[in-house]
Motif scaffolding. Structure first.
Motif, short mmCIF file in Angstrom:
data_model
loop_
_atom_site.label_atom_id
_atom_site.label_comp_id
_atom_site.label_asym_id
_atom_site.label_seq_id
_atom_site.Cartn_x
_atom_site.Cartn_y
_atom_site.Cartn_z
N HIS A 231 -6.73 -4.37 1.25
CA HIS A 231 -6.42 -3.22 0.43
C HIS A 231 -4.92 -3.44 -0.27
O HIS A 231 -4.99 -3.57 -1.65
CB HIS A 231 -6.43 -2.26 1.08
N LEU B 55 -3.93 -4.10 -4.35
CA LEU B 55 -3.15 -3.25 -5.04
C LEU B 55 -1.68 -3.88 -5.61
O LEU B 55 -1.09 -3.57 -6.85
CB LEU B 55 -2.48 -1.97 -4.14
N ASP C 79 0.68 -1.18 -0.01
CA ASP C 79 0.13 0.14 0.07
C ASP C 79 0.88 1.27 0.09
O ASP C 79 0.71 2.09 -0.67
CB ASP C 79 -1.00 -0.08 1.34
N HIS D 185 0.98 3.94 -2.84
CA HIS D 185 0.79 5.66 -2.64
C HIS D 185 1.98 6.28 -3.38
O HIS D 185 1.89 7.43 -4.00
CB HIS D 185 0.55 5.90 -1.34
N HIS E 181 -6.13 2.84 -7.43
CA HIS E 181 -6.77 2.75 -6.08
C HIS E 181 -8.30 2.69 -6.42
O HIS E 181 -9.10 2.24 -5.84
CB HIS E 181 -6.39 4.02 -5.35
ZN ZN Z 1 -3.76 2.91 -0.47
#
Ligand code: ZN
Ligand code: NZQ
Length: 404
Positions: free
Chosen positions: A298, A302, A211, A215, A284
């Motif tokens: 999550h 990703l 994650d 980002h 996202h």
């Molecule tokens: Zn995220």
């Protein structure tokens, strides 16, 4: 009026480097033992009755809950609690907590946990001040006008929620997972003690790292070409994840690794890495669509989607950016064919996520080919997504198909 001459040249808004306004108001207490001042910090900021939000009974079993409540009591604060926040946090629990705040006169929220707990607390904080159902904030039917203050005791390095104004909540009835954004819900303070993250199991450690890296990708791969400083900072955060992620997975109690990942998580999504940039955020949106329907973790979602997005958007226009990524993050040799070098970076990303034992296909979450139309529709909602590379529903479906 001063009577001075107004120089138009100082008021021109077009510039080579994109303008930005930056304000970061979260106070960070980083490191061991800082939690001893939690109560004093809330008291100093005017809080008197605190709602502690948390997930499972884990923090009760390991003593963190007792430690926090002792610190609140020492500062003379009243507290109440709401547990049961689950990963991919639900609007139902938010509704329950909003009622509790109103009935019990809560004036401060304290989230003890990861992103799901923090996002729940933020949504409750804003939900207390709207007359409508809190879900209305997530579908553009209610605006955040005011929010109770939120403080955080972070236990998992991942989302950056401890330092930003975002909250992501799921609605099981409508199978939607949506976000709200407001400076009003940015935590007032966050306690980041690496020791609180020692018990994060390898899978969640890896998902957190994926994650954080995602980002970075969402902001690194942007349409702007003149963001040298921020791009080098982003590469540093990525290299930190690549270096310390595997160490933290192997040795959960490695303070140096946990500390570096914890700070990397906050820096990756506290607005610094988006200064002067337009983030992409397509992956996202795709992952949130998958999570809404299949309840996936999550970061794991990703880790599956991002490499396929990278392969899909690699083109004549984007190849130089991917080359920078390969050279500066993965140490690829700079001389040679730009396409080959760019692909080396993408392959290194795939290898890294695999080595972190992240899933490699959507089918591992139970996604079937017959689900792809729905997922592509949910991700795009009749519009295009992504700024580095615009994707319509068909392109998103293609990416999902490759990821299957
Ligand atoms: Zn995220
Ligand atoms: O219920 P608990 O006990 O807290 O267990 C959690 C949960 O099962 C566990 N965990 C947390 N700290 C632990 C621990 N287990 C052992 N030891 C510890 N110290 O880990 C599990 C996952 O926790 P969760 O909070 O769900 O993880 P994360 O921090 O990755 O948050 C994910 C949520 O945040 C959203 C995601 O979509 C997802 O809903 N995001 C929020 C963002 C934001 N607010 O800015 C941005 C992100 O892109 C993301 O969308």
């Amino acid at each position: 009026m001063s009577g001075g001459k107004v120089e138009q040249k100082f008021l021109i808004t077009e510039a080579g480097v994109k303008n930005f306004t930056f304000e970061l108001t979260t106070k960070i207490f980083f490191g061991r033992g800082q939690a001893r001042v939690i109560g004093e910090e809330i008291k100093k900021r005017g809080g008197s009755r605190v709602l502690i939000c948390y997930g499972s009974n884990r923090i009760k079993d390991n003593g963190l809950f007792d430690t926090v409540t002792l610190m609140l009591e020492r500062a003379g604060l009243d507290w109440t609690e709401i547990g049961g926040v689950r990963p991919n946090p639900r609007i139902d629990l938010v509704r329950k907590a909003v009622k509790k705040c109103k009935v019990e006169g809560v004036d401060y929220l304290l989230a003890v946990g990861g992103g799901s707990v923090i996002d729940t607390a933020k949504t409750v904080a804003a939900g207390v001040f709207i007359d409508k159902d809190p879900w209305e904030m997530f579908v553009g039917k209610a605006q955040i006008q005011k929010a109770l203050p939120v403080g955080v005791v972070l236990t998992l390095a991942a989302t950056g929620s401890e330092m930003n104004g975002n909250a992501v909540i799921s609605n099981l009835e409508t199978t939607e997972k949506n976000a709200i954004h407001s400076p009003l819900i940015r935590p007032r303070f966050s306690f980041l003690d690496p020791i609180f993250t020692y018990t994060v199991p390898p899978y969640h450690t890896a998902a957190g790292v994926a994650d954080i890296m995602s980002h970075c990708f969402e902001q690194y791969f942007s349409p702007e070409n003149d963001t040298y400083l921020v791009d080098r900072m982003t590469e540093a955060v990525l290299k930190t994840c690549i270096h310390y992620g595997p160490i933290a997975m192997k040795r959960g109690e490695d303070y140096e690794a946990r500390a570096n990942l914890l700070w990397a998580g906050s820096l990756a999504l506290n607005d610094i890495l988006s200064t002067g940039k337009t983030g992409d955020w397509a992956c996202h949106q795709i992952e949130h669509a998958v999570s809404a329907v299949f309840d996936v973790i999550h970061g794991a979602g990703l880790a599956v989607i991002f490499p396929h997005w990278m392969e899909s958007v690699l083109s004549e226009e984007t190849v130089d950016k991917f080359k920078d990524y390969a050279v500066n993050v993965w140490g690829a040799e700079e001389s040679g064919n730009a396409w080959e070098i760019a692909k080396e970076g993408i392959e290194a990303t795939v290898r890294f996520f695999k080595s972190m034992e992240m899933p490699t296909s959507l089918s591992e979450f139970g996604v079937k080919e017959s689900d792809l139309d729905l997922l592509a529709e949910k991700a795009t909602r009749g519009a295009t997504i992504g700024k580095f590379c615009e994707l319509d529903r068909t392109r998103v479906r293609e990416i999902l198909k490759k990821a299957l």
